[in-house]
Design an enzyme around this catalytic site. Sequence first.
Site, PDB file in Angstrom:
ATOM      1  N   LYS A   1      -0.585   4.742   4.753  1.00 15.95           N
ATOM      2  CA  LYS A   1      -1.407   3.775   5.490  1.00 15.95           C
ATOM      3  C   LYS A   1      -0.767   3.520   6.853  1.00 15.95           C
ATOM      4  O   LYS A   1       0.427   3.280   6.946  1.00 15.95           O
ATOM      5  CB  LYS A   1      -1.500   2.469   4.700  1.00 15.95           C
TER       6      LYS A   1
ATOM      7  N   HIS B   1       0.841  -1.200   0.000  1.00 14.33           N
ATOM      8  CA  HIS B   1       0.000   0.000   0.000  1.00 14.33           C
ATOM      9  C   HIS B   1       0.874   1.247   0.000  1.00 14.33           C
ATOM     10  O   HIS B   1       2.056   1.190   0.326  1.00 14.33           O
ATOM     11  CB  HIS B   1      -0.921   0.017   1.221  1.00 14.33           C
TER      12      HIS B   1
END
EC number: 1.17.1.8
Lengths: 266, 266, 266, 266
Positions: B159, B155
């Site tokens: 995050k 990601h």
Amino acid sequence: MTIRVAIAGARGKMGKEAVHTVMNNDEMELVAVLDYKEIGRTLADTNLFPSHYTVPVFIDLQELHTITKPDVLLDLTTPEFVYEHTKQALELNIRAVVGTTGFSDEQLEELKTLSKASKIGCIIAPNFAIGAVLMMKFAEQAAKYLPDIEIIEMHHDQKLDAPSGTAMKTAHLISQQRPIYQQGHIREKETLPGARGANYDGMRIHSVRLPGLVAHQQVLLGGEGQLLTLRHDSFNRGSFMSGVVLSIKTVMEKEELIYGLEHIID
Amino acid sequence: MTIRVAIAGARGKMGKEAVHTVMNNDEMELVAVLDYKEIGRTLADTNLFPSHYTVPVFIDLQELHTITKPDVLLDLTTPEFVYEHTKQALELNIRAVVGTTGFSDEQLEELKTLSKASKIGCIIAPNFAIGAVLMMKFAEQAAKYLPDIEIIEMHHDQKLDAPSGTAMKTAHLISQQRPIYQQGHIREKETLPGARGANYDGMRIHSVRLPGLVAHQQVLLGGEGQLLTLRHDSFNRGSFMSGVVLSIKTVMEKEELIYGLEHIID
Amino acid sequence: MTIRVAIAGARGKMGKEAVHTVMNNDEMELVAVLDYKEIGRTLADTNLFPSHYTVPVFIDLQELHTITKPDVLLDLTTPEFVYEHTKQALELNIRAVVGTTGFSDEQLEELKTLSKASKIGCIIAPNFAIGAVLMMKFAEQAAKYLPDIEIIEMHHDQKLDAPSGTAMKTAHLISQQRPIYQQGHIREKETLPGARGANYDGMRIHSVRLPGLVAHQQVLLGGEGQLLTLRHDSFNRGSFMSGVVLSIKTVMEKEELIYGLEHIID
Amino acid sequence: MTIRVAIAGARGKMGKEAVHTVMNNDEMELVAVLDYKEIGRTLADTNLFPSHYTVPVFIDLQELHTITKPDVLLDLTTPEFVYEHTKQALELNIRAVVGTTGFSDEQLEELKTLSKASKIGCIIAPNFAIGAVLMMKFAEQAAKYLPDIEIIEMHHDQKLDAPSGTAMKTAHLISQQRPIYQQGHIREKETLPGARGANYDGMRIHSVRLPGLVAHQQVLLGGEGQLLTLRHDSFNRGSFMSGVVLSIKTVMEKEELIYGLEHIID
């Protein structure tokens, strides 16, 4: 219970791997080997295996059966022998696991009938690599939801035909799950011919051939904002062994002929 | 037959995408929008949509129902509203498609009962990305045959939590299909701590965080001589729209509550 | 001009591959083999090679030199022999190509001096896989422009140490090209310990171990809106042979000692 | 020292991104914007940017220069304007960074001469994505050592031409580093036409087109027992911004015209 296994074709490339696999599997015992000619009294005598591989070698399946009572015959021989072996095995109430594609439709039909009548299971697997079979099965399932698909298969540069058999089979399976239609933009244009790959019912297949590669395939399924990739890498012949083991175990519970590993995987 | 759709939460990020999706889908009609406050007479009045999006806006579901008769309420609002909306929709005989995870067990149970009693279908989907749901489902299936598994999720570097929710859910699903055991070599050693990743019932999960990345996950399943990789890339919010469309179509044929897209995919 | 090559360590795993490689290379001739004990008059006598591999075997490098006049000694023996071999080769005006990491700093310094004084080239390569060396070199170059980096290395599950030596070396090279800083979000949190991998000067390294894998590494470099991936797959020992060939050709033009294939690649 | 930047084409897609990038960069200041028509007194007046973006807008570069004294003009306009802008900028002793491919050979030659004479640097970049430029550069370098190469480029299915411009440029660069020869087996055969992709001097190029994809390319370089993969993923327009920043910084130190980001990357 230990499964008593006999192997036909033990001296071939696949056969040798299979011998080691069965020898090292706790749930199985390699009780005999079937050959078409005299190669010694035991596997060890062939000098192809370690000296403690004292598995007896037979050239007659009837005699092999009488003496060693196998539950399963794993047949990795060539098409010319495999039909006779399988038929004889089923008649002797030996379950059969067969790794070849060389049956005629008539032979296959006859074996199916024989297996069903005698309730002796038989598994015929053109591809023992479980990962490849799963990839094809998943591609087929996913095609219903993500119907825009391209296949990239990659092999060593000594392979002659393109696309590979696995790519063709994958495309065939997918094609039964989605309408046939031309993918890509309606006005797309190849400025170099072939860039968009082979066309299989509107899907595209790309064949990469490079030294170093072994046998690899990826199925790409695109949808708005996302991509699902199913990839299988086969690094060596060992990739077939998990399918061999699964087939031997599964055939013990079957009372009919099953063609294709995909039908014993749920 | 055209499906008459109402959307709650149309001004949110997901909501805006959904408005466009329904507007552009030939099999659906966007008949109304539900908001919690006065935002204008139609969607166009909000200046968030093109001027021809003259879909009426309501702040009361009962009134929306009386005037526009929707078949389905697509609810993309926040947990605080979603339970009341869904309950009311089912009581008004409007099917519901809900994209949130914010229900308590009691609420979920009550909605299930309500849906079953009234035979009005309801689909609740924590994840609308069909590709991600397929990846998880396939990982679960394949784990029976290739039980050695590692998960790499990747990601963007903003995050906060690692591993991702999808990775944890994938590991949980896999874990129900294979015995818990420690993967890797029994004497394996980390010369830098953390190298082997997080340990989930013996499986390993690795979380990559880099600028540029969006939301990606691969599940690697290794077996002798082979590797099966299941990968999902989500490039933008559009990835949820195929799941939204599928849910709206499917809920028309359901007479009970279904939790999770995996249960409407076969 | 054909390069006359002698090989030390011809019976080892790498050595056997190298024998075949040199035998099949049009620009080289395998003129002799050096062993530490009597193994027969020629390579063919060892039963490890085809019968037409009638390359003479010597146990004394001086004698080997006098009789077969090699241009290059390719040394694939173990650290205990390799230093003496190399020193003696340089003194005999034989160029040396060495594939080991087992030199002490003093030994290396001495060989450097010797090589320079005699103007006899010497190449020592801890890693002969050109692809892996290129991957490291490119990672180092790219790190200046895309400094957010994670490394994923993947090996078979019989490997004991994590991260791999190649991953550590890659991280070390990168670290010299970018400031040390913590990647990821400042408030990022592992809900399962280890998820974010090993920390090397702020970079993250992830080690995957699965049956079936051979030796693979990818370096991921993320930047706004983009990802650059450098990946090397080593499928078998043959991956070292291109580096062996390149080294043999290159050492013919060198008049000093070079440590590391990266310094003969431009 | 802060670099004073002016932007031409600020209202375009690339331009908007660039405005934000320069505004948020500590080492730069956005001092002015050049437009071809009246759009308001400052950027904020256009309603395309936040209200604190009070950067003055000019329609005459001479006036812009007199009042705001920029060090660099970043030109992201269309080919019809860009030549005049660049020429005028160089004459005003403003360095230029230009992101277009629309120059004729004569124009380019003239700008080169002008830049050299005035010792005012100028960087023209057909591709600002640093990752893509690095991928091409590395492919070119690696081709000397691993000359068997295939390119797979993947784009959304609305792209009309195949192969992509980046794939063609990559193949062209590689082709200058290796002899032209037919890859693959000499007797290889397409059972479905196009499977082996497009042929560029013996290399193969494959173009994948799927919904969901953005812009991706991988260069596969195979050698005995190994595969080197160079992959670039462009997820959105932000991928160009790192190249824009690098160019602005670099042009400050240049006294001539440079064509292509690859020449400012070492």
